[in-house]
Design a protein around this motif. Structure first.
Motif, PDB file in Angstrom:
ATOM      1  N   LEU A  84       0.832  -1.202   0.000  1.00  0.00           N
ATOM      2  CA  LEU A  84       0.000   0.000   0.000  1.00  0.00           C
ATOM      3  C   LEU A  84       0.866   1.251   0.000  1.00  0.00           C
ATOM      4  CD1 LEU A  84      -2.718  -1.022   2.618  1.00  0.00           C
ATOM      5  CD2 LEU A  84      -2.981  -0.889   0.135  1.00  0.00           C
ATOM      6  N   ARG A  85       0.369   2.300  -0.631  1.00  0.00           N
ATOM      7  CA  ARG A  85       1.125   3.538  -0.731  1.00  0.00           C
ATOM      8  C   ARG A  85       1.134   4.290   0.595  1.00  0.00           C
ATOM      9  NH1 ARG A  85       0.173   6.507  -6.463  1.00  0.00           N
ATOM     10  NH2 ARG A  85       0.738   8.250  -5.118  1.00  0.00           N
TER      11      ARG A  85
ATOM     12  N   LEU B 158      -2.044   5.987   2.078  1.00  0.00           N
ATOM     13  CA  LEU B 158      -3.005   5.105   2.750  1.00  0.00           C
ATOM     14  C   LEU B 158      -2.455   4.621   4.086  1.00  0.00           C
ATOM     15  CD1 LEU B 158      -4.275   3.042  -0.318  1.00  0.00           C
ATOM     16  CD2 LEU B 158      -5.520   4.802   0.944  1.00  0.00           C
TER      17      LEU B 158
ATOM     18  N   VAL C 144      -4.220  -5.353  -5.274  1.00  0.00           N
ATOM     19  CA  VAL C 144      -3.350  -4.250  -5.692  1.00  0.00           C
ATOM     20  C   VAL C 144      -2.715  -4.557  -7.050  1.00  0.00           C
ATOM     21  CG1 VAL C 144      -1.157  -3.099  -5.176  1.00  0.00           C
ATOM     22  CG2 VAL C 144      -2.900  -3.311  -3.395  1.00  0.00           C
TER      23      VAL C 144
ATOM     24  N   PRO D  65      -7.268  -1.410  -1.776  1.00  0.00           N
ATOM     25  CA  PRO D  65      -6.751  -1.549  -3.141  1.00  0.00           C
ATOM     26  C   PRO D  65      -7.475  -0.660  -4.156  1.00  0.00           C
ATOM     27  CG  PRO D  65      -6.980  -3.709  -2.129  1.00  0.00           C
ATOM     28  CD  PRO D  65      -7.645  -2.723  -1.215  1.00  0.00           C
TER      29      PRO D  65
ATOM     30  N   GLN E 189      -6.083   2.725  -3.775  1.00  0.00           N
ATOM     31  CA  GLN E 189      -4.718   2.758  -4.304  1.00  0.00           C
ATOM     32  C   GLN E 189      -4.737   2.938  -5.826  1.00  0.00           C
ATOM     33  OE1 GLN E 189      -1.549   1.683  -2.462  1.00  0.00           O
ATOM     34  NE2 GLN E 189      -0.571   0.284  -3.870  1.00  0.00           N
ATOM     35  N   ARG E 190      -5.648   2.236  -6.502  1.00  0.00           N
ATOM     36  CA  ARG E 190      -5.747   2.366  -7.961  1.00  0.00           C
ATOM     37  C   ARG E 190      -6.190   3.780  -8.338  1.00  0.00           C
ATOM     38  NH1 ARG E 190      -8.605  -2.689 -10.838  1.00  0.00           N
ATOM     39  NH2 ARG E 190      -7.439  -1.846 -12.597  1.00  0.00           N
TER      40      ARG E 190
ATOM     41  N   HIS F 207      -3.231   6.084  -8.349  1.00  0.00           N
ATOM     42  CA  HIS F 207      -2.433   5.932  -9.569  1.00  0.00           C
ATOM     43  C   HIS F 207      -3.086   6.652 -10.748  1.00  0.00           C
ATOM     44  CE1 HIS F 207       0.756   3.319  -8.273  1.00  0.00           C
ATOM     45  NE2 HIS F 207      -0.084   2.461  -7.727  1.00  0.00           N
TER      46      HIS F 207
END
Length: 563
Positions: free
Chosen positions: A15-16, A19, A43, A65, A68-69, A72
């Motif tokens: 995870l980034r 987060l 992810v 997840p 997270q997308r 991006h």
């Protein structure tokens, strides 16, 4: 494993940092088993079929997840994620979770369900949203209107898929999935995996990662011989229920497990406010603070330790008599680890679990894995509490009579005995001792709740037993109103279709719906009297099996009774 060789952390899941900062701020210390297994493949973009019950942390397992997308790809006009859930209640809960985790990145989340003003939903969709959390019926309604644009969809999540099928949403789900892009990521979570779920997975998931939680690890553990019981209680009444149980049990020392740091801090404050000597223990504390807490517990200056699983790992407290699960643990093996802290070396131990109605299936999963029955008890009443407090007062007086030097108080008793009956003097002394112990506090009854069991839901959808069916000749049950639906057997209508429509479009849940009677051309459904108008209004634009029925209060339909 993390860099220090300990348990898996959120940072190990890919995870980034944005987060991770959010999770740390919310007090989440380590991922649950379902999160450890689920987040990495999601992810990476894989489809996933997961078996996990309520309370295992699966909302975060798919929400993180998804967010997270979004980090991006950035935000666009139309939704990138659609989450389908069986009920209005769950739609709100999942939406709130997305808001909590995605607030830092400005995630736009919209719950769509029946019973809410559709104009507000249309405005939000027009402005643009990132995540839509919807009941199937209302999602299909918006797709039909052209107001829910699925062209930019990258992820579809089916949450509690087995319950959606039980509620008659199978056709709606198929229609919704058919309207989504073929290259989407599809995630399906279900508490059970019957053949119907496998059928959906085969048709709509591409080479999915399969995850089944809650068996192997726990089966390798030997569950300690501990007296285990559970109590069904609504979330709003859990602090009061915990206090009631602690008053009745009177533990020498107890450890109370919570899910997050924030919950630990809030509950510690609440318990201290109720007069207990409670200490908090979680990963946000320095070692020096932790040492002070443990010293107080071992010396007897504190009697409650309220902790997260991470913070309590490795603790061995000799005087510990009780373990309390303030929530049903996220996995059966966590339950085994927790209750293993009592009942050691031949010592007796008690394990208590507070269960919210929606967590009941998770409790059954723990029973299956540990192969031990967890008795669901009735919460003690105010009368039970008063009786227990009187019992404790008597025990304290008995101990005083056996051990203490009472001679200095003789002059007080003798002087009062000259003026009052000796029994009256004794009664007054007992009353003072009882009140001094804090036992004279006013208490309110805690409302009883029922579990949302599969059998109960099925019974309601099938119209109940013979007594329910006989009610139609006499009018609806007390407090219920009977609604007329202009669709019946000839339209392929089944009880679960009606339950699904009502639960999906109104604030009612399946357990609120009474007896159901289906004729060839119409159906009759009992709902609580107070909610009848809301249901009628909520279903005005809804479709059932592709039809938009007339829904109204029952008039004189006796001549058309089904035979």
């Amino acid at each position: 494993m993390n860099a220090t060789g300990g348990e898996t952390s959120f940072a190990d899941l890919g995870l980034r940092s944005e987060l991770l900062d959010v999770l740390s701020g919310l007090g989440y210390e380590e991922p649950t088993p379902i999160q450890r297994e689920t987040i990495p493949p999601l992810v990476e973009g894989h489809d996933l079929l997961g078996q996990a019950a309520t309370g295992t942390g699966k909302t975060a397992a798919f929400a993180l997840p998804v967010l997270q997308r979004m980090l991006h790809a950035g935000s666009e006009g139309g939704p990138t994620t659609l989450v389908l859930v069986p009920t209005r209640e769950l739609a709100i809960q999942v939406s709130e979770a997305f808001h909590r985790y995605g607030r830092i990145m400005g995630a736009r989340v919209l719950p769509i369900y029946g019973g809410a003003p559709i104009g507000r939903q249309l405005q939000a969709l027009k402005r643009g949203v990132d995540v839509v959390v919807a009941t199937p019926g209302r999602a299909l309604d918006h797709i039909g209107r052209g107001t829910l644009d699925l062209e930019g969809l990258r992820t579809v999540v089916l949450d509690e898929a087995d319950e959606m099928l039980d509620m008659g949403f199978a056709d709606d789900i198929e229609a919704i999935l058919a309207a989504t892009p073929e290259d989407r990521q599809t995630v399906l979570f279900s508490a059970t995996l019957p053949p119907r779920i496998d059928g959906i997975a085969r048709r709509h998931l591409r080479d999915p990662v399969r995850i089944e939680m809650g068996r192997t690890a726990a089966e390798r553990e030997s569950t300690p011989l501990v007296e285990q019981s559970a109590y069904l209680v609504a979330r709003a009444h859990k602090p009061a229920a915990l206090g009631r149980l602690l008053d009745i049990e009177a533990p020498t020392a107890a450890i109370i497990f919570c899910r997050t740091r924030d919950e630990v801090d809030q509950l510690t404050e609440a318990m201290n406010g109720r007069g207990y000597r409670a200490e908090a223990l979680h990963g946000g504390m320095e070692q020096e603070q932790r040492d002070r807490v443990m010293s107080r517990l071992r010396s007897g200056t504190a009697d409650l330790l309220i902790a997260t699983d991470v913070a309590a790992r490795g603790l061995d407290i000799e005087q510990l008599t009780h373990v309390v699960n303030y929530n049903v643990p996220s996995a059966p093996e966590a339950y085994v680890h927790r209750i293993g802290r009592v009942g050691r070396a031949g010592r007796e131990g008690v394990a208590l679990t507070l269960v919210e109605p929606r967590e009941h299936r998770m409790l059954k999963a723990i029973e299956r894995v540990t192969k031990q029955r967890i008795q669901v008890e009735r919460l003690p009443s105010v009368a039970d509490l008063h009786a227990r407090r009187m019992e404790l007062t008597r025990a304290a007086l008995e101990e005083c009579l056996l051990q203490d030097d009472l001679e200095p108080f003789r002059v007080v008793v003798e002087s009062l005995a000259d003026e009052f009956d000796l029994m009256e003097v004794a009664l007054a002394a007992v009353k003072l001792a009882h009140e001094a112990s804090g036992a004279a506090l006013d208490e309110q009854e805690i409302p009883e709740v029922a579990p949302r069991s599969v059998d109960q839901r099925r019974g309601q959808r099938e119209g109940g037993g013979g007594q329910d069916r006989e009610r139609y000749g006499r009018g609806p049950a007390s407090g219920m109103a009977r609604l007329f639906f202009s669709v019946g057997r000839s339209a392929g209508i089944r009880p679960q279709d009606l339950v699904g429509a009502i639960a999906g479009e109104s604030s009612l849940s399946g357990r609120d719906i009474g007896a159901i009677e289906i004729a060839d051309r119409f159906s009759l459904v009992e709902v609580p009297q107070a909610a009848a108008d809301e249901v009628i209004d909520a279903l005005r634009r809804a479709t059932i099996k592709g039809r938009r029925p007339t829904v109204r209060r029952e008039r004189d339909t006796r001549s058309r009774r089904p035979r």
